[in-house]
Write an enzyme that holds these catalytic residues in place. Structure first.
Site, mmCIF file in Angstrom:
data_model
loop_
_atom_site.group_PDB
_atom_site.id
_atom_site.type_symbol
_atom_site.label_atom_id
_atom_site.label_comp_id
_atom_site.label_asym_id
_atom_site.label_seq_id
_atom_site.Cartn_x
_atom_site.Cartn_y
_atom_site.Cartn_z
ATOM 1 N N GLY B 16 5.886 -9.788 -5.966
ATOM 2 C CA GLY B 16 4.432 -9.722 -5.987
ATOM 3 C C GLY B 16 3.944 -8.868 -7.140
ATOM 4 O O GLY B 16 4.308 -7.704 -7.251
ATOM 5 N N GLY B 18 0.748 -8.063 -7.746
ATOM 6 C CA GLY B 18 -0.594 -7.515 -7.494
ATOM 7 C C GLY B 18 -0.595 -6.021 -7.758
ATOM 8 O O GLY B 18 0.307 -5.483 -8.415
ATOM 9 N N PHE B 19 -1.588 -5.331 -7.222
ATOM 10 C CA PHE B 19 -1.688 -3.893 -7.465
ATOM 11 C C PHE B 19 -0.447 -3.158 -6.978
ATOM 12 O O PHE B 19 0.124 -2.331 -7.693
ATOM 13 C CB PHE B 19 -2.933 -3.329 -6.781
ATOM 14 C CG PHE B 19 -4.209 -3.686 -7.475
ATOM 15 C CD1 PHE B 19 -4.518 -3.130 -8.704
ATOM 16 C CD2 PHE B 19 -5.100 -4.590 -6.914
ATOM 17 C CE1 PHE B 19 -5.694 -3.454 -9.358
ATOM 18 C CE2 PHE B 19 -6.273 -4.922 -7.562
ATOM 19 C CZ PHE B 19 -6.579 -4.361 -8.777
ATOM 20 N N VAL B 84 9.332 -16.820 -3.657
ATOM 21 C CA VAL B 84 10.301 -16.381 -2.641
ATOM 22 C C VAL B 84 9.938 -17.033 -1.321
ATOM 23 O O VAL B 84 8.787 -16.960 -0.883
ATOM 24 C CB VAL B 84 10.263 -14.850 -2.510
ATOM 25 C CG1 VAL B 84 11.224 -14.389 -1.421
ATOM 26 C CG2 VAL B 84 10.607 -14.193 -3.833
ATOM 27 N N GLU B 175 -20.983 -9.324 -1.766
ATOM 28 C CA GLU B 175 -21.016 -9.555 -3.207
ATOM 29 C C GLU B 175 -21.340 -11.011 -3.542
ATOM 30 O O GLU B 175 -22.156 -11.298 -4.416
ATOM 31 C CB GLU B 175 -19.673 -9.134 -3.828
ATOM 32 C CG GLU B 175 -19.522 -7.616 -3.866
ATOM 33 C CD GLU B 175 -18.089 -7.126 -4.044
ATOM 34 O OE1 GLU B 175 -17.909 -5.925 -4.298
ATOM 35 O OE2 GLU B 175 -17.137 -7.936 -3.911
ATOM 36 N N ASP B 304 -1.394 -5.266 1.298
ATOM 37 C CA ASP B 304 -1.965 -6.038 2.403
ATOM 38 C C ASP B 304 -0.906 -6.682 3.292
ATOM 39 O O ASP B 304 -1.235 -7.235 4.343
ATOM 40 C CB ASP B 304 -2.874 -7.154 1.851
ATOM 41 C CG ASP B 304 -4.153 -6.597 1.244
ATOM 42 O OD1 ASP B 304 -4.386 -5.388 1.376
ATOM 43 O OD2 ASP B 304 -4.914 -7.384 0.653
ATOM 44 N N ALA B 320 -7.494 -2.149 -2.890
ATOM 45 C CA ALA B 320 -6.646 -1.960 -4.058
ATOM 46 C C ALA B 320 -6.114 -0.522 -4.193
ATOM 47 O O ALA B 320 -4.912 -0.338 -4.441
ATOM 48 C CB ALA B 320 -7.402 -2.381 -5.317
#
Lengths: 425, 425
Positions: B16, B18-19, B84, B175, B304, B320
């Site tokens: 992954g 991501g952050f 994966v 948003e 997450d 994040a």
């Protein structure tokens, strides 16, 4: 379902929001007509820069502007998102996928798509470059090839992933080849651990004896030299006879490659076939000297959809300036007829041709003045920035280019859409 | 097929980009390990700004950076593009779609996807917002709805096209609602001929009694007020019980709408299910105080994908900054163990929360300091620009925002991908 009608003025329908259609609509902005501009896309695409999206330098929206925004201040014009499937010149009606539309004057400007010279089965292996989706597909294939190479332990198979073949040595092919070579030699450097990206081969194949065939021979030679300087292998004078998932055959030679891009042939949009008019070999409508379908002075066909002969018998080329001139011409003729005035024949004014090769090279042919190398590239840059239609985009595109130029980075290196497993065979 | 191995140092696999995953890999850049960073995408996505792509303000590449570029100078790290499919913690092996991979240490950070609360059939009518493809799908639906409205002569049917429902009043929903209202009231003005875009309805639905439920009550109230000021209808305290192609049912009320966006629930990536570990109701892995799967000190689950309890029993939120802290923590623990040092438990440091509402409004909760309105928006802007990982992007994103702010234009108003006929029923 009918499209709402706004007034009882003569109804001009323009099909296609490319250069031709857009300039036709804009040319009628003060005429006492109501205009419906129809496109199956909601944006005008600045096609000359599409290869920059395919090579991850620009974003789609950098070279596209919503058609509605472009004509928002033009009160006599409605824009509808719809696909025209056929034209009936006798009843003056268009059939849409989801409705129909009648007209008093019609400007058809639906452009061209790629042609595989009777080998439609090659399309799956060798995508062409006409739409944003095409550009993103090419970008994905190129980036995925490097990803697959990183994971491929077999050197022969890896070489296939690191060989990029561009078929067609016109401006698009030359631009793609230059940009791909730069990606491998500059952008990707240091990004991989199991191979050196600058070992990638970029091969440009052209069936005629030289690249950029419509240019003067000296400029073709200069272009080939500049390409080789960037590391591109240039093969001319041999036709591709086979394309499959693992190779391309040219003449007697078979080149192992997993990424083939098509920049060779175009043919007119299939809408031309529904007109009942004479078409040329590329499916373009053979219009008269007024850009009309013979016998239909209210029906104009312009841009890449039309086969137009100049006074000296040479064809008008399929380039943006020619489409713009034809769009302006059609608008002027319609305005003249509506005002009860006289019509004049179309005359194409050749303002010259430009092609770019990588980040600081190119060729330019302005008749007596011929440029090549860095000067040609600067001329190309200036003209393209000036003509970018999405006014907003000029500043942003310049920023992106300046950044890319200074850093050798390409900002849009994203693989989007469906991604299959990388190690496919 | 095995992935080439580079050395015999302990092998850390991070799944992954991501952050969480990216910060884990970066935290190990000086450790005597070799790292393989695996992602099925070739880019890191700055997810907090994804709604800006969905609402046509930013381009995908403005909020995404190629993972390879981010770690290009980190010599101990290879990046591979692969998906994966399962993890075997006993044999310490990962199965990929097209290969396998063994590890000494594993950091799992594959994040979350949307959840439809047991109604998977709603997904087709109400797309969520987790990926670039999601954002482009939402952008397409919103823009197509206005196009369809332009062509729809029936006022009731047109009203359905001009009604936008957002389900879920968390930060993403708030948003999206603010941005959509702005599009209708500012961006689209003058673009259409048969209706007034500012007549569009934007409805935000939240099942709990207030929007932004995790925020202090005063900020929730301020957010609702700011939303209403922008023209958004806010409905709280009622659950959506039905979603189909033409309407949404909430409580006793049925709202006719052709565009529904899902910002309500998330669930962990399905990879969690292959671990054989305990999962919570949202499918997240219940890790211990060291972010390990119990009994597997070499296997970290972060971001997450993990359900983490703080010392006081409250869950670590799925934001994040929490993922970044977990990634840094996992890196530190692995480096410590490799160096023969001691491990420490994870501690989450809450730095506050921010949400934006439209172009100059927002709320911010920094514990004792609470902001709302323009000041909150400026704080949000500053922090997001600062944290944008694709370093190149900062300047360009600021340019785009400045332009959008000054002109009310949205530069990325393109409908890409497959476009169906507009007038569908």
């Amino acid at each position: 379902m009918a499209v709402p009608e706004l007034s009882n003025l003569p109804h001009v329908v323009v099909v296609g929001g490319g250069f031709g259609g857009l300039y036709a609509a804009r040319g009628l902005r003060r005429a006492p007509v109501r205009i419906t501009l129809v496109d199956r896309r909601n944006y005008h695409l600045f096609q000359p820069l599409l290869y920059q999206v395919a090579t991850a330098a620009l974003n789609p929206s950098d070279i596209a502007a919503p058609i509605r925004s472009v004509v928002r201040h033009q009160k006599n014009t409605s824009v509808i998102l719809a696909e025209v499937t056929s034209v009936d010149p006798v009843s003056r009606r268009l059939t849409l996928i989801d409705g129909e539309l009648s007209y008093d004057y019609l400007v058809l400007a639906t452009g061209a798509t790629h042609s595989y010279f009777g080998h439609p089965e090659w399309e799956q292996f060798a995508p062409g470059l006409k739409t944003i989706e095409d550009a993103l597909e090419i970008r994905k294939r190129v980036l995925l090839a490097f990803e697959a190479a990183e994971r491929e332990p077999d050197p022969d198979k890896r070489a296939g992933w690191l060989t990029f073949v561009i078929i067609g040595g016109g401006p698009t092919g030359v631009e793609l080849a230059g940009a791909l070579s730069e990606i491998a030699r500059q952008t990707m450097i240091r990004d991989f651990r199991t191979f050196d990206p600058s070992s990638a081969r970029v091969i440009l194949m052209e069936g005629l004896p030289r690249v950029l065939p419509p240019y003067p021979e000296s400029l073709s030679e200069s272009a080939a030299r500049q390409l080789r300087h960037l590391g591109v292998e240039v093969i001319t004078g041999a036709r591709v006879t086979e394309v499959d998932a693992h190779s391309v055959r040219i003449g007697e030679q078979r080149v192992a490659t997993r990424t083939v891009l098509w920049a060779a042939g175009v043919e007119a949009s299939p809408l031309a076939q529904t007109l009942g008019a004479r078409l040329d070999r590329a499916g373009r409508v053979e219009v008269d000297g007024n850009l009309n379908v013979p016998g239909h002075p209210e029906l104009f066909v312009i841009g890449d959809l039309a086969a137009v002969k100049q006074a000296d018998g040479r064809p008008v080329p399929g380039v943006a300036p020619a489409a713009i001139q034809a769009g302006q011409y059609a608008a002027k003729q319609i305005a003249a007829v509506v005002a009860g005035g006289k019509r004049e024949p179309f005359r194409y004014l050749d303002k010259g041709s430009l092609a770019t090769i990588g980040r600081a090279a190119g060729v330019a042919d302005f008749g007596r003045v011929r440029l090549s190398g860095f000067v040609a590239w600067v001329a190309w840059l200036a003209i393209h920035i000036f003509f970018l239609i999405g006014f907003r985009n000029r500043f942003l595109v310049i920023s992106q280019w300046a950044w890319a130029y200074l850093t050798y980075q390409r900002g849009a290196r994203l693989i989007t859409g469906q991604v299959e497993p990388v190690l496919r065979d």
